[in-house]
Design an enzyme around this catalytic site. Sequence first.
Site: not given
Ligand SMILES: *Cc1c(COP(=O)(O)O)cnc(C)c1O
Length: 359
Positions: A102, A171, A195
Amino acid sequence: MTRALNFNAGPAALPEEVLLQAQKQLLNFNDTGMSVMELSHRSKDYEEVHNGAQAQLRNLLQISNEYEILFIQGGASLQFSMVPMNLLTEGKVGSYVLTGSWSEKALKEAKKVGATSILASTKEENYKSIPQLNLDNLEANAAYLHVTSNNTIYGTQWQSYPDVSVPLIADMSSDILSKSLNINQFGLIYAGAQKNLGPSGVTVVIVKKDLLHTTVDHLPTMLNYQTYSQNNSLYNTPPTFAIYLLKLTLDWVESQGGISAIEQKNNEKAKILYGVIDESNGFYSGHANQNSRSNMNVTFTLPNEESTKEFLTLAKENGFVGLNGHRSVGGCRASIYNAVPVEHVIQLAEFMKKYRQKG
Ligand SMILES: *Cc1c(COP(=O)(O)O)cnc(C)c1O
């Protein structure tokens, strides 16, 4: 009806109470005779949901008025672009710490916008740990430092955050609301909801107001943070049902005793699974180094491909969902976000112990 033993990485388990509440209100929300989905996003009933979600998040994470809370679509993946588009101005460098796929993706998008640098990376060791930072290497003209607080795929997590003189951007898609945070350490936090916060479709952005003063008038309206901040995230139609479920999920966190109670439960759940791994005489082997272990995604391998395959097949037969590791790491991964009950984690631990004894 029995609920699945859901260890999906995302979209992931939601609290049963939240789903039941949504079911109860599905046809008739607040005596409107309509579903939340059918309300105007300009109506008072919806406005209460929208502002209520912001207020509850502010309350749970103790977010001061120096910060805005924005609801944006496009997932965390759009934030990989929006962060540099809005904050990586001419003559500045976007600095990144690489701790997994990511962060690599975030960096890739920033490169399309401006100058970037990598402050640290653990790619060489297949992202088994969070690196030590040498902050002396941070450029004087850094626009920000970007980190991925929990690495969903590799199962590593920052245990504390660096104190930097530039805005820290995180993030937090896979660990927001899982533990207490000092929001004041950050310039901007973003998280896709699917999540720990609710369903997919809405991304929460918590941003320090003074970062929004930079004028980036050339940006497309919908890619400019100011559009969201000036219109309370109601410039266009927001994902109303997703925000409603976010609100219910936040209320559920409060009903559980707030962040500190959730954090305690998360520590307990992680301890159970890492305990099974550590006490297995190497039968189960954790991917992450101990000092970088994630409390949200527990990644592990078995002695060989064959046993991994058999373990996953048997797990599936026994009702466990989502235990396959991400294709880039292999092995197994148990995602144990806020809404995964301790009882489910205990059942998985028992299953792992039994499989080891048999194997
Ligand atoms: C799942 C995830 C993403 C991607 O998220 P989307 O909403 O599918 O774009 C980005 N960063 C992390 C840390 C993630 O767990």
